[in-house]
Enzyme design. Structure first.
Site, PDB file in Angstrom:
ATOM      1  N   HIS A  71     -11.495  12.512 -25.139  1.00 47.21           N
ATOM      2  CA  HIS A  71     -10.034  12.426 -25.064  1.00 47.21           C
ATOM      3  C   HIS A  71      -9.489  12.736 -26.449  1.00 47.21           C
ATOM      4  O   HIS A  71      -9.702  11.975 -27.393  1.00 47.21           O
ATOM      5  CB  HIS A  71      -9.654  10.993 -24.630  1.00 47.21           C
ATOM      6  CG  HIS A  71      -8.178  10.814 -24.398  1.00 47.21           C
ATOM      7  ND1 HIS A  71      -7.653   9.684 -23.824  1.00 47.21           N
ATOM      8  CD2 HIS A  71      -7.113  11.616 -24.648  1.00 47.21           C
ATOM      9  CE1 HIS A  71      -6.342   9.794 -23.726  1.00 47.21           C
ATOM     10  NE2 HIS A  71      -5.987  10.955 -24.232  1.00 47.21           N
ATOM     11  N   GLU A  84      -8.876  13.390 -10.611  1.00 44.17           N
ATOM     12  CA  GLU A  84      -9.717  12.255 -10.996  1.00 44.17           C
ATOM     13  C   GLU A  84      -8.957  10.992 -10.613  1.00 44.17           C
ATOM     14  O   GLU A  84      -7.875  10.721 -11.146  1.00 44.17           O
ATOM     15  CB  GLU A  84      -9.996  12.262 -12.497  1.00 44.17           C
ATOM     16  CG  GLU A  84     -10.868  11.065 -12.903  1.00 44.17           C
ATOM     17  CD  GLU A  84     -11.190  11.025 -14.386  1.00 44.17           C
ATOM     18  OE1 GLU A  84     -11.081  12.060 -15.070  1.00 44.17           O
ATOM     19  OE2 GLU A  84     -11.553   9.925 -14.854  1.00 44.17           O
ATOM     20  N   ARG A 144      -7.192   9.048 -32.941  1.00 46.82           N
ATOM     21  CA  ARG A 144      -7.823   7.799 -33.380  1.00 46.82           C
ATOM     22  C   ARG A 144      -9.348   7.831 -33.253  1.00 46.82           C
ATOM     23  O   ARG A 144     -10.031   7.058 -33.912  1.00 46.82           O
ATOM     24  CB  ARG A 144      -7.263   6.609 -32.613  1.00 46.82           C
ATOM     25  CG  ARG A 144      -7.719   6.535 -31.182  1.00 46.82           C
ATOM     26  CD  ARG A 144      -7.346   5.234 -30.558  1.00 46.82           C
ATOM     27  NE  ARG A 144      -5.926   5.140 -30.320  1.00 46.82           N
ATOM     28  CZ  ARG A 144      -5.383   4.424 -29.324  1.00 46.82           C
ATOM     29  NH1 ARG A 144      -6.166   3.739 -28.510  1.00 46.82           N
ATOM     30  NH2 ARG A 144      -4.094   4.390 -29.143  1.00 46.82           N
ATOM     31  N   HIS A 176     -12.777   5.353 -14.927  1.00 45.79           N
ATOM     32  CA  HIS A 176     -12.071   4.349 -15.711  1.00 45.79           C
ATOM     33  C   HIS A 176     -12.531   2.955 -15.309  1.00 45.79           C
ATOM     34  O   HIS A 176     -12.403   2.568 -14.158  1.00 45.79           O
ATOM     35  CB  HIS A 176     -10.538   4.431 -15.595  1.00 45.79           C
ATOM     36  CG  HIS A 176      -9.884   3.960 -16.864  1.00 45.79           C
ATOM     37  ND1 HIS A 176      -9.587   2.649 -17.089  1.00 45.79           N
ATOM     38  CD2 HIS A 176      -9.544   4.627 -17.991  1.00 45.79           C
ATOM     39  CE1 HIS A 176      -9.072   2.533 -18.298  1.00 45.79           C
ATOM     40  NE2 HIS A 176      -9.034   3.708 -18.873  1.00 45.79           N
ATOM     41  N   ARG A 178      -6.684  12.403 -28.440  1.00 49.98           N
ATOM     42  CA  ARG A 178      -5.409  11.683 -28.406  1.00 49.98           C
ATOM     43  C   ARG A 178      -4.464  12.249 -29.460  1.00 49.98           C
ATOM     44  O   ARG A 178      -4.895  12.769 -30.487  1.00 49.98           O
ATOM     45  CB  ARG A 178      -5.646  10.185 -28.673  1.00 49.98           C
ATOM     46  CG  ARG A 178      -6.475   9.502 -27.597  1.00 49.98           C
ATOM     47  CD  ARG A 178      -6.465   8.001 -27.801  1.00 49.98           C
ATOM     48  NE  ARG A 178      -5.144   7.467 -27.576  1.00 49.98           N
ATOM     49  CZ  ARG A 178      -4.760   6.833 -26.460  1.00 49.98           C
ATOM     50  NH1 ARG A 178      -5.617   6.630 -25.484  1.00 49.98           N
ATOM     51  NH2 ARG A 178      -3.538   6.396 -26.334  1.00 49.98           N
ATOM     52  N   GLU A 181      -9.798  15.389 -22.067  1.00 46.69           N
ATOM     53  CA  GLU A 181      -8.619  14.674 -21.572  1.00 46.69           C
ATOM     54  C   GLU A 181      -7.511  14.816 -22.608  1.00 46.69           C
ATOM     55  O   GLU A 181      -7.767  14.686 -23.815  1.00 46.69           O
ATOM     56  CB  GLU A 181      -8.932  13.185 -21.410  1.00 46.69           C
ATOM     57  CG  GLU A 181     -10.010  12.892 -20.408  1.00 46.69           C
ATOM     58  CD  GLU A 181     -10.404  11.431 -20.447  1.00 46.69           C
ATOM     59  OE1 GLU A 181      -9.807  10.647 -21.210  1.00 46.69           O
ATOM     60  OE2 GLU A 181     -11.318  11.080 -19.715  1.00 46.69           O
ATOM     61  N   THR A 200      -6.259   4.526 -21.693  1.00 39.73           N
ATOM     62  CA  THR A 200      -5.343   5.042 -20.684  1.00 39.73           C
ATOM     63  C   THR A 200      -5.012   3.931 -19.692  1.00 39.73           C
ATOM     64  O   THR A 200      -5.901   3.300 -19.147  1.00 39.73           O
ATOM     65  CB  THR A 200      -5.993   6.241 -19.947  1.00 39.73           C
ATOM     66  OG1 THR A 200      -6.577   7.099 -20.917  1.00 39.73           O
ATOM     67  CG2 THR A 200      -4.964   7.001 -19.142  1.00 39.73           C
ATOM     68  N   HIS A 237     -16.098   6.707 -27.775  1.00 40.76           N
ATOM     69  CA  HIS A 237     -16.385   5.533 -28.601  1.00 40.76           C
ATOM     70  C   HIS A 237     -17.461   5.775 -29.656  1.00 40.76           C
ATOM     71  O   HIS A 237     -17.595   4.991 -30.599  1.00 40.76           O
ATOM     72  CB  HIS A 237     -16.719   4.328 -27.739  1.00 40.76           C
ATOM     73  CG  HIS A 237     -15.495   3.771 -27.060  1.00 40.76           C
ATOM     74  ND1 HIS A 237     -14.221   4.054 -27.505  1.00 40.76           N
ATOM     75  CD2 HIS A 237     -15.339   2.975 -25.985  1.00 40.76           C
ATOM     76  CE1 HIS A 237     -13.345   3.453 -26.729  1.00 40.76           C
ATOM     77  NE2 HIS A 237     -13.990   2.797 -25.789  1.00 40.76           N
ATOM     78  N   ASN A 252     -18.282   9.996 -21.190  1.00 42.60           N
ATOM     79  CA  ASN A 252     -17.177  10.034 -22.152  1.00 42.60           C
ATOM     80  C   ASN A 252     -17.695   9.444 -23.475  1.00 42.60           C
ATOM     81  O   ASN A 252     -18.108   8.282 -23.526  1.00 42.60           O
ATOM     82  CB  ASN A 252     -16.005   9.216 -21.604  1.00 42.60           C
ATOM     83  CG  ASN A 252     -14.827   9.199 -22.559  1.00 42.60           C
ATOM     84  OD1 ASN A 252     -15.000   9.039 -23.763  1.00 42.60           O
ATOM     85  ND2 ASN A 252     -13.623   9.349 -22.037  1.00 42.60           N
TER      86      ASN A 252
HETATM   87  N1  PXP Z   1     -11.214   8.829 -17.107  1.00 46.86           N
HETATM   88  C1  PXP Z   1     -10.112   8.856 -17.897  1.00 46.86           C
HETATM   89  C2  PXP Z   1      -8.972   9.728 -17.493  1.00 46.86           C
HETATM   90  C3  PXP Z   1     -10.052   8.101 -19.072  1.00 46.86           C
HETATM   91  O1  PXP Z   1      -8.935   8.149 -19.840  1.00 46.86           O
HETATM   92  C4  PXP Z   1     -11.166   7.327 -19.443  1.00 46.86           C
HETATM   93  C5  PXP Z   1     -11.122   6.546 -20.719  1.00 46.86           C
HETATM   94  O2  PXP Z   1     -10.962   7.410 -21.791  1.00 46.86           O
HETATM   95  C6  PXP Z   1     -12.295   7.343 -18.602  1.00 46.86           C
HETATM   96  C7  PXP Z   1     -12.279   8.071 -17.437  1.00 46.86           C
HETATM   97  C8  PXP Z   1     -13.513   6.534 -18.923  1.00 46.86           C
HETATM   98  O3  PXP Z   1     -13.202   5.185 -18.819  1.00 46.86           O
HETATM   99  P1  PXP Z   1     -14.200   4.092 -19.379  1.00 46.86           P
HETATM  100  O4  PXP Z   1     -14.312   4.318 -20.851  1.00 46.86           O
HETATM  101  O5  PXP Z   1     -13.548   2.801 -19.018  1.00 46.86           O
HETATM  102  O6  PXP Z   1     -15.514   4.317 -18.683  1.00 46.86           O
END
Ligand code: PXP
Length: 236
Positions: free
Chosen positions: A42, A150, A48, A189, A44, A69, A100, A9, A6
């Site tokens: 994601h 997931e 952001r 997550h 959003r 996402e 999330t 960031h 992901n």
């Molecule tokens: N899965 C989902 C559905 C998420 O919303 C996120 C965070 O955007 C992640 C996985 C990844 O989580 P993390 O950034 O804590 O690794």
């Protein structure tokens, strides 16, 4: 076990300055070169970090699997149907949350979720539902017609050491149930370099989505090289 990275960031850093760098497309390509088998972003509602432009470019450049996402809204379904990522993961979204906060309540919103799943699948997009490790949510996800689930590993990640085995066995049980119902089983997550391995040992989980921890480590392991490269430029 496949890793999907992901890269939200990377866009968070870019948006901190509204600058052109760092470029999420470049980060995605580097993640793929390093062995990631999927790229997740994601989109959003408040944009952001990731913007529509990022999803459009990633659609053209990601070589593995692009997973977007999003909240189950008409606006997001419209964007997904136009850009057509390989997969959409439906997530709940609260305006001021930092990230999330929990899984989608498919039991409570079964009809809406089923409708959105159908619209996305009609656009030839695979649909994954981000849910808490709860058998009722798994059953409701089957009725909603999703392709994949997931599981939210957030509660496992934040559990005290003594509570972790219970969280882990809950995840293992629902993963078995979901695989039995012929879902593709994913999880993510809050996973880090320190807590990921017990999750990776759950045989039914095929893919992990990891973001924050990887981008955080990249910023540290890359710091020395980045400083050296700037110092070298100052030796005129
Ligand atoms: N899965 C989902 C559905 C998420 O919303 C996120 C965070 O955007 C992640 C996985 C990844 O989580 P993390 O950034 O804590 O690794």
């Amino acid at each position: 076990m496949r890793l999907a990275v992901n890269i939200d960031h990377i866009a968070t850093i870019r948006e901190a300055r509204k600058a052109p760098e760092p470029e999420p497309v470049t980060a995605a390509a580097l993640a793929e070169l390093a062995g990631a088998e999927g790229i997740t972003v994601h989109l959003r509602t408040d944009r952001r970090h990731i913007r529509e432009r990022d999803v459009e470019l990633l659609r053209q450049t990601v070589q593995t699997k692009l997973n977007v996402e999003m909240a189950a809204t008409a606006e997001m379904v419209g964007i997904a149907s136009r850009i057509r990522p390989d997969q959409v993961t439906l997530v709940p979204e609260r305006p001021n949350e930092l990230t999330t906060e929990g899984g989608l309540d498919v039991v409570a919103h079964r009809a809406t979720v089923a409708d959105v799943v159908r619209q996305l699948r009609d656009a030839s997009i695979r649909v994954s539902l981000f849910i808490d490790p709860d058998p009722d949510q798994v059953q409701a996800s089957r009725q909603a017609g999703a392709d994949a689930i997931e599981f939210n590993t957030g509660p496992y990640a934040t559990a005290r050491p003594g509570e972790r085995p219970a969280q882990l066995s809950k995840l293992a049980d629902v993963a078995r149930m979901a695989a039995h119902l012929e879902f593709e089983v994913l999880a993510g997550h809050g996973l880090t370099y320190f807590n990921v391995q017990p999750i990776a040992r759950i045989a039914e989980i095929e893919e992990l989505n990891i973001g924050h921890s990887i981008v955080a480590r990249a910023s540290l392991v890359g710091m020395e090289r980045a400083v050296r490269e700037m110092v070298a430029l100052l030796v005129l």
